[in-house]
Scaffold this motif. Structure first.
Motif, short mmCIF file in Angstrom:
data_model
loop_
_atom_site.label_atom_id
_atom_site.label_comp_id
_atom_site.label_asym_id
_atom_site.label_seq_id
_atom_site.Cartn_x
_atom_site.Cartn_y
_atom_site.Cartn_z
N SER A 1 -39.59 -0.93 11.26
CA SER A 1 -39.16 0.04 10.25
C SER A 1 -38.53 -0.71 9.08
O SER A 1 -38.28 -1.91 9.14
N ASP B 1 -35.44 3.38 3.66
CA ASP B 1 -35.99 4.13 2.55
C ASP B 1 -34.98 4.11 1.40
O ASP B 1 -33.98 3.38 1.44
N LYS C 1 -37.07 3.87 7.96
CA LYS C 1 -38.34 4.56 7.90
C LYS C 1 -39.32 3.83 8.81
O LYS C 1 -39.71 2.70 8.53
#
Length: 336
Positions: free
Chosen positions: A105, A108, A114
Motif C-alpha cells: 500500500s 493517499d 491505499k
C-alpha cells in the motif's frame, strides 16, 4: 511545477462525492445479487484486475468472470483471493475477501494507506543508469518489502547504455546490497539471454516490478510477457472493460507458473509514517545491533556508544544505508 494543495473544503467535497459513489455502487451490487441464481454455489478465485466498481476474477480453472463487489466486505485489490457467486446473467458478485498474506500500500492525499496489491511474494526493484538511480527510493522499496515479509531483489536494466568499465562502476554502487543478502541481476533488453536468470527467479512467485519513472519498466514487462496482448484481449473480452484493463493494476500469468502484477500506482511510491522501532525492522543489517546502543532511544546520529554507527565504521553497515535511515526517520544528517 509544485502540486496545488487542496483546502479542507475541497477535501470534504471529494469525500462526499466518493461516499455517494460508494452508496450507488452498493445499491447496484445488492440489486444484482438479489437477482442472482439462488442455487449457485460460492466459489473461490483471484482478482486479476480492478477498475472502479468492476473486477475481473480468475477462477480455479483459469476462466475470467466479470464481477461486482459487495460494499460491506471492504475494497478488494489486484491479487486478492476472494469468494464469489455466479449471477443469472453469467457474471458474478464478490461476497468475501480471503485473509491476505501480504499487502502493498501507499499513503493517499489524506495520509491514509491505499492498498495497491495483495498476496505478493516478491518485490522486484528496477533501476537503470538513466535516469540516475535514487538509493533513497531503493531503500524505501526494500523497507516496504521487509515490513511486508516478502522477498526483494534489485534488477539493473538498460545495462547496454554502459561500456564495460562504466558497468563495473555502476554495479559497485550497489554491491552493499549483495553483501546483506539482496539478489542483484543486471539485464539488457538488447541481450535477451541476460533475462534468463531473472525469468527463473520469477517462476512460482507472485511478483511486482517497482521503480522510478524512466527505468524501462513497461519495456521489461513486455519482454517478460510475450503474450501480454493476448492476455489483455482475454481480460477485455471477459470483462467488457476494453483497454481500460491496462490503466489499472493487472495480474498477468508468467511462464513457469508465476504471476506478475503490473501496477501504475507504484510509480509515485512512498512509505507512510514509520516510527524508529518499526524502521529498524526495515533495515535487515541493523537487526544484530539493535539493543546494543548505550541509549534505548538512540537515533544513531550523535549519541555516544552507538552500536549502529560502530557497525558503519567497521564496514558491517554501508554509510548510505544509515543516511537513508535518518532521511526516512526525518532527521537531518549528522555533520560530524
Amino acid at each position: 511545477m509544485p502540486k496545488r494543495r487542496l483546502s479542507e473544503r475541497q477535501i470534504e467535497r471529494i469525500r462526499t462525492i466518493q461516499e455517494r459513489r460508494r452508496e450507488r455502487l452498493a445499491a447496484r451490487t445488492d440489486a444484482v445479487l438479489a437477482e442472482s441464481d439462488a442455487e449457485s454455489e460460492p466459489q473461490e478465485g483471484r482478482v486479476v484486475v480492478r477498475h472502479g466498481a468492476n473486477l475481473a476474477v480468475e477462477d480455479d480453472r483459469g476462466q475470467i468472470i466479470h464481477c461486482l463487489s459487495r460494499q460491506n466486505i471492504g475494497h478488494p485489490v489486484c491479487g486478492d483471493r476472494v469468494v464469489w457467486q455466479m449471477t443469472g446473467d453469467g457474471q458474478g458478485v464478490v461476497t468475501a475477501i480471503q485473509p491476505r498474506t501480504t499487502l502493498l500500500s501507499r499513503p493517499d492525499f489524506n495520509g491514509r494507506d491505499k492498498p495497491l496489491a495483495a498476496n505478493l511474494t516478491q518485490l522486484v526493484v528496477l533501476i537503470a543508469p538513466e535516469p540516475a538511480p535514487s538509493g533513497y527510493l531503493v531503500d524505501q522499496y526494500l523497507v516496504a518489502a521487509e515490513l511486508m515479509g516478502v522477498e526483494a531483489m534489485i534488477v539493473g536494466n538498460k545495462m547496454d547504455l554502459l561500456d564495460a568499465d562504466a558497468q563495473a562502476d555502476f554495479k559497485r554502487q550497489f554491491s552493499h546490497y549483495d553483501a546483506i543478502g539482496y539478489e542483484t541481476h543486471w539485464v539488457s533488453l538488447r541481450e535477451p539471454e541476460s533475462l534468463s536468470q531473472l525469468i527463473a527467479r520469477l517462476a512460482r512467485e507472485t511478483s511486482i516490478l517497482v521503480g522510478q519513472s524512466g527505468v524501462g519498466k513497461s519495456s521489461l514487462v513486455k519482454a517478460l510477457l510475450p503474450d501480454r496482448e493476448i492476455q489483455i484481449g482475454r481480460l477485455s473480452k471477459a470483462t467488457g472493460l476494453g483497454r481500460h484493463t491496462t490503466s489499472a493494476a493487472t495480474c498477468y500469468r508468467l511462464s513457469g507458473d508465476g504471476s506478475l502484477i503490473d501496477s501504475p500506482g507504484v510509480r509515485s511510491f512512498r512509505l507512510g509514517a514509520i516510527d524508529r522501532d518499526g524502521l529498524h525492522q526495515g533495515f535487515r543489517e541493523f537487526k544484530p545491533h539493535i539493543g546494543q546502543c548505550r541509549f534505548t532511544d538512540c537515533d544513531h546520529a550523535h549519541e555516544p556508544d552507538c552500536a549502529i554507527r560502530e557497525a558503519v565504521e567497521s564496514g558491517s553497515i554501508a554509510p548510505e544505508r544509515l543516511a537513508n535511515f535518518h532521511h526516512l526517520l526525518g532527521l537531518k544528517q549528522p555533520t560530524s
